[in-house]
Enzyme design. Structure first.
Site, PDB file in Angstrom:
ATOM      1  N   ASP A 202       0.903  -0.628  -0.215  1.00  0.00           N
ATOM      2  CA  ASP A 202      -0.240  -0.560  -0.383  1.00  0.00           C
ATOM      3  C   ASP A 202       0.730   1.388  -0.137  1.00  0.00           C
ATOM      4  O   ASP A 202       2.507   0.985  -0.067  1.00  0.00           O
ATOM      5  CB  ASP A 202      -0.785  -0.540   1.101  1.00  0.00           C
ATOM      6  CG  ASP A 202      -2.365   0.660   0.543  1.00  0.00           C
ATOM      7  OD1 ASP A 202      -1.843   2.028  -0.246  1.00  0.00           O
ATOM      8  OD2 ASP A 202      -3.141   1.054   1.933  1.00  0.00           O
TER       9      ASP A 202
HETATM   10  C1  BGC Z   1      -5.123   3.395  -0.097  1.00  0.00           C
HETATM   11  C2  BGC Z   1      -5.522   2.003  -0.979  1.00  0.00           C
HETATM   12  C3  BGC Z   1      -5.115   2.589  -2.243  1.00  0.00           C
HETATM   13  C4  BGC Z   1      -3.845   3.364  -2.329  1.00  0.00           C
HETATM   14  C5  BGC Z   1      -3.332   4.783  -3.195  1.00  0.00           C
HETATM   15  C6  BGC Z   1      -3.571   4.112   0.409  1.00  0.00           C
HETATM   16  O1  BGC Z   1      -3.685   4.931   0.996  1.00  0.00           O
HETATM   17  O2  BGC Z   1      -5.076   2.626   1.101  1.00  0.00           O
HETATM   18  O3  BGC Z   1      -6.678   1.630  -0.983  1.00  0.00           O
HETATM   19  O4  BGC Z   1      -5.301   2.031  -3.520  1.00  0.00           O
HETATM   20  O5  BGC Z   1      -3.542   4.837  -1.122  1.00  0.00           O
HETATM   21  O6  BGC Z   1      -4.319   5.123  -3.578  1.00  0.00           O
END
Ligand code: BGC
Length: 761
Positions: A285
Site C-alpha cells: 500500500d
Molecule cells: C489506500 C489504498 C489505495 C492507495 C493508492 C492508500 O492510502 O489505502 O486503498 O489504493 O492509497 O491510492
C-alpha cells in the site's frame, strides 16, 4: 457420424488446453528472453511503483524524478493520473526512452466508477445483486481504460464489524459469504473474459489482510487475531477474488499479529501463494514499506529485504527497493531467485494485459471522448443507485409520497453537488451530479410546490470541518447563525405537507483516515431535525452516510428513513424515483446498525456465548449483556423494508435425514401481500448446534433476489450440500460434523423461520 459427435467436446477441450499451454509457453519464452537481457538495476526498477502528483496522495511519501526514473528503467508502473496525454507521454518515455522498452502499468483508485460515479461499494453490497455489481465494475473498467488506465485498485474486500472505521464505505460489510460473492463479481467485471482486450483492466484485491479489523476502528492500527477467526470470517472474500483470477493483490497497512502485512511471509507467501495458488503479483500500500521503519522494523535495507522476502513484489511510493536491493543481493540478504520471481510476476502481468504487444493499446483519445459519462452509463448509475437504497422505517406507509401539495426539502445535503459522489471518487467532476433537490424538482415538474432551505451546516464543529475539508470544501459554513438557519427552515416546514430532511455525513466523513467515535448525525443537523419535529409535520429522513450510523432519535421521531449512502452522480434522480414510488426500495443493510458506539463490534454471526441473554425474558444477572443497552442492533444485518409486504410460508424440506453425498432442497413460498410490485432478498442462514468448536449463532449461506407482483407468490429453493456446513476448527481443519443443522430462511438475519435436519456422514 454419431460416433464422431461424441468426441467433439473432448476435441474442443483438447484444442482449448493445447492453446493455453502454447500461450503459456510463448509467455514464458518471451519473459525468459527479456529477463535475460535485464540488468539487476532494471529488474529492481520493475518493482517500483511511482505516484504522479495529480492523484489523491494518501500519505506523506511522494515520488520524485519520475520521468528520469522511467527513462532509466527504474519504474514498473505509475499511478495517480488519468490524464490520457500525460499517460501517453509517460508510456512514450518507457517504450521509446528506456533501454529495454518495457511498458508501464498505469494504476488508479477506481473504486465505484471512474468518470461516471456509481454508489459507494458499501451501498452496492446492499443491493445483494451480483450481476448489478459486476455491471458497475464492467462500466468502470470501460471508462478507466478509455483514459489509459490498465490497473485498478479495487475491489476492496475487507470485512468490517466496526462502524467507527471510515473505510466501511469501500467494502461489502460484515459478512464473509456476501463479501465473497461481491468480490468475485467485481473482479469479473473489471477483468472481463479477456484481460488482453483494450477495455478490460487488471483488478487489485485489497487490503490483504484484515485491514477492516483495525483496533478500535482507528485507521492504520494493528490487528491481533486468531487464525481460526481469520480463515472463517475474514479470508473468504480475498480468496474468492483470487479464485476469480484477480491479477494483483495489495498488502494492507496493518500489522497481523505483530508483523505488518507487507513484511508478513506467512500471509503473502504461505497463505496467498501456497495455500490459495495466487499467481499474480503483490503490491504494497501507499508508502507502506517506508512505514515498516516507522513501525520499528529497521532501516531501509532491512525493511526492503524483509518485504521482498515476505512476498511483496512491488513497492508503492518509496525508494527502499530502488535504493537497497542491489546491496542486499550482493550481501545475500535477498537471493537473486527471489528478486527474479518478483520481477517476473510484474512482467507477466504486463504480458497478460497485452502491453508488450501494444503498449499504447489503452491510449486512444477517441475512446476517452466517446466512452465516458455516456447517457447509458448515467442511466445505469441511476438504476443501480435505486437498488442500493435501504428503507429503514416507514411508519403508516408514509412513503411513497404523492406528487402533490407542498413539499419542504431541507438539509445541508439536499443541494450539495460536492457531497454526492462519496469518498474515493478520484476522477470525478462532481458538477455532473444531480442533487436530491434537483432530482425532486425534476420528478415533480409542476405537480407540487417544492420549498428548499439548507437548515443547518453539515457540522458546526470547526476541527471536524477542517479535517474533512482537507481535499475539497465539502462542509461550508452559512453566513447565517445556526439558529437563523433553523428558523428559516421551520418557516417553510410549517407551510408544507411533508418534510424531506436530507441529512448525514459529508462525503469525506467516511473513507480513508475518517474514523469516528460519535457515529450519529452531527449535532447541528440533529438540532435541525428536532426543531422540524416540533412543527408536527411528517418527516422523511433521507440519509447520506458511508457507514452505519446511530439513529435512535431519528428512528423514534421520523416517519420514514431512507438510507441512500452516497449514491453517485444520479443519486438525486434515483432518490426521487424511490420517494415518489417509481421504484420500490429493495436494498438490505450489510452491516448491523448499532444502538450506540459501546456495542461495537456488533455483527450478526458472532460465536455463541455460554451465557446467552434472552432479550424477551431475562432480567437476571450473570448473562452476556449490558446493563444499559440491549444486545441487539437497532437494525440487524440483512434488514430493509419495501413499500409492499412479503409473507413467508413454512420451510419445506426435500428430506429431514440426509447422507454425506446428498443435497438438501429447502423451499419457501413467498407472497407479495401488499399493493406494490417489489423485490425481496430472501436469505438463507444455517446454525450448527453441536460442533468441534464454538460456532456462530448463524451463518449466511445463500440469498436470492426475487420480483413479485402484488398478490403473486413464488417458491424459492436453496440447494444445500455439506460444503455449506463446513467450518475451520481449532486446528484449522476445514470440515463439517454429522448431526443436527437448523435451516433458517427469512427476510433478514433476525426474522427467519427454521426447520431442523439430521445430516449423517
Ligand atoms: C489506500 C489504498 C489505495 C492507495 C493508492 C492508500 O492510502 O489505502 O486503498 O489504493 O492509497 O491510492
Amino acid at each position: 457420424m454419431k460416433s464422431i459427435k461424441k468426441y467433439i467436446p473432448f476435441l474442443i477441450c483438447f484444442v482449448f488446453i493445447s492453446t493455453q499451454i502454447l500461450a503459456q509457453k510463448n509467455e514464458n519464452n518471451f519473459i525468459d528472453s527479456l529477463m535475460g537481457k535485464m540488468t539487476l538495476e532494471e529488474k529492481i526498477g520493475q518493482l517500483n511503483l511511482a505516484v504522479i502528483n495529480n492523484g489523491v496522495l494518501t500519505g506523506t511519501a511522494i515520488s520524485t524524478g519520475v520521468d528520469q526514473k522511467i527513462k532509466a528503467g527504474q519504474a514498473g508502473g505509475v499511478f495517480g493520473t488519468w490524464d490520457i496525454d500525460q499517460i501517453k507521454k509517460l508510456q512514450g518515455l518507457a517504450v521509446q526512452g528506456s533501454r529495454l522498452h518495457i511498458p508501464l502499468l498505469f494504476g488508479l483508485d477506481v473504486i465505484h466508477g471512474h468518470q461516471t460515479i456509481f454508489p459507494v461499494p458499501l451501498a452496492l453490497s446492499c443491493s445483494w445483486d451480483t450481476s448489478l455489481v459486476k455491471a458497475v465494475a464492467r462500466t468502470a473498467a470501460i471508462e478507466a481504460s478509455a483514459d489509459g488506465i490498465n490497473w485498478v485498485y479495487s475491489p476492496m474486500v475487507d470485512i468490517s464489524r466496526d462502524a467507527r472505521w471510515g473505510r466501511d464505505v469501500e467494502g461489502a460489510g460484515e459478512d464473509p459469504f456476501l463479501g465473497a460473492q461481491m468480490a468475485k463479481a467485481m473482479v469479473e467485471g473489471y477483468q472481463g473474459n479477456n484481460l488482453m482486450a483494450n477495455n478490460t483492466v487488471m483488478a487489485c484485491v485489497k487490503h490483504f489482510a484484515l485491514y477492516g479489523a483495525a483496533m478500535a476502528g482507528r485507521d492504520y492500527t494493528g490487528v491481533d487475531m486468531g487464525r481460526q477467526e481469520m480463515y472463517q470470517y475474514y479470508f473468504p472474500p480475498y480468496k474468492a477474488a483470487v479464485d476469480a483470477g484477480a491479477g494483483s493483490v495489495m498488502a494492507s497497512f496493518n500489522d497481523v499479529n505483530g508483523l505488518p502485512s507487507a513484511a508478513n511471509k506467512w500471509l503473502l507467501t504461505d497463505v496467498l501463494r501456497k495455500q490459495w495458488g495466487f499467481k499474480g503479483f503483490v503490491v504494497s500500500d501507499y508508502g507502506a514499506i517506508n512505514e515498516l521503519t516507522t513501525r520499528g522494523l529497521g532501516d531501509a535495507q532491512t525493511i526492503a529485504a524483509l518485504a521482498l522476502n515476505a512476498g511483496n513484489d512491488m513497492e508503492m511510493v518509496g525508494d527502499n527497493y530502488l535504493g537497497t536491493l542491489k546491496k542486499s543481493v550482493a550481501s545475500g540478504l535477498v537471493t537473486m531467485q527471489t528478486l527474479d520471481a518478483a520481477c517476473r510476476r510484474i512482467l507477466e502481468a504486463k504480458y497478460k494485459l497485452g502491453l508488450f504487444e501494444d503498449p499504447y493499446k489503452y491510449i486512444n483519445v477517441q475512446r476517452a471522448k466517446t466512452e465516458e459519462l455516456t447517457k447509458s452509463h448515467l442511466e445505469q448509475a441511476r438504476k443501480t443507485a435505486e437498488r442500493t437504497f435501504v428503507l429503514l422505517k416507514n411508519k403508516n406507509q408514509r412513503l411513497p409520497l404523492k406528487r402533490k401539495g407542498t413539499i419542504a426539502v431541507i438539509g445541508p445535503l439536499a443541494d450539495s453537488k460536492i457531497n454526492m459522489p462519496g469518498a474515493w471518487s478520484v476522477a470525478d467532476d462532481y458538477h455532473n451530479s444531480v442533487t436530491v433537490l434537483e432530482g425532486i424538482q425534476a420528478a415533480l415538474k409542476n405537480k407540487a410546490t417544492v420549498l428548499y432551505q439548507k437548515g443547518a451546516n453539515i457540522t458546526d464543529d470547526s476541527l471536524l470541518k477542517l479535517r474533512v475539508n482537507s481535499f475539497k470544501e465539502e462542509i461550508t459554513t452559512d453566513k447565517r447563525t445556526p439558529q437563523q438557519m433553523i428558523t428559516d427552515a421551520v418557516k417553510i416546514a410549517r407551510k408544507s405537507d411533508v418534510i424531506i430532511a436530507v441529512v448525514g455525513e459529508a462525503a469525506d466523513m467516511s473513507g480513508e483516515s475518517a474514523s469516528r467515535t460519535d457515529i450519529g448525525i452531527p449535532h447541528s443537523q440533529l438540532n435541525l431535525l428536532k426543531a422540524l419535529h416540533k412543527t408536527g409535520k411528517p418527516i422523511v429522513a433521507v440519509l447520506f452516510n458511508g457507514r452505519p450510523l446511530t439513529l435512535n432519535w431519528e428512528n423514534d421521531h421520523c416517519d420514514a428513513i431512507l438510507d441512500t449512502w452516497f449514491g453517485g452522480f444520479e443519486a438525486g434522480n434515483a432518490i426521487a424515483d424511490v420517494l415518489f414510488g417509481k421504484y420500490n426500495p429493495s436494498g438490505k443493510i450489510t452491516m448491523s446498525f448499532p444502538r450506540n458506539v459501546g456495542q461495537i463490534p456488533i455483527f450478526y454471526n458472532e460465536r455463541r456465548t455460554g451465557r446467552p441473554f434472552d432479550e424477551n425474558k431475562d432480567a437476571s444477572k450473570y448473562k452476556s449483556d449490558y446493563l444499559d443497552v440491549s444486545n441487539t442492533p437497532l437494525f440487524p444485518f440483512g434488514y430493509g423494508l419495501s413499500y409492499t409486504n412479503f409473507s413467508y410460508g413454512k420451510i419445506e424440506l426435500s428430506k429431514t435425514r440426509l447422507k454425506a453425498d446428498e443435497t438438501l432442497n429447502a423451499s419457501v413460498k413467498i407472497t407479495n401481500t401488499g399493493k406494490y410490485a417489489g423485490e425481496e432478498v430472501v436469505q438463507l442462514y444455517i446454525t450448527d448446534p453441536v460442533a468441534r468448536t464454538t460456532r456462530s449463532v448463524e451463518d449466511l449461506r445463500g440469498f436470492k433476489k426475487i420480483f413479485l407482483q402484488p398478490g403473486e407468490s413464488k417458491d424459492v429453493t436453496f440447494s444445500i450440500t455439506p460444503e455449506d456446513l463446513k467450518y475451520y476448527d481449532y486446528d484449522l481443519k476445514y470440515d463439517w460434523d454429522a448431526g443436527d443443522f437448523i435451516i433458517k430462511i427469512g427476510t433478514n438475519s433476525r426474522d427467519t423461520q427454521s426447520a431442523t435436519v439430521i445430516w449423517n456422514k
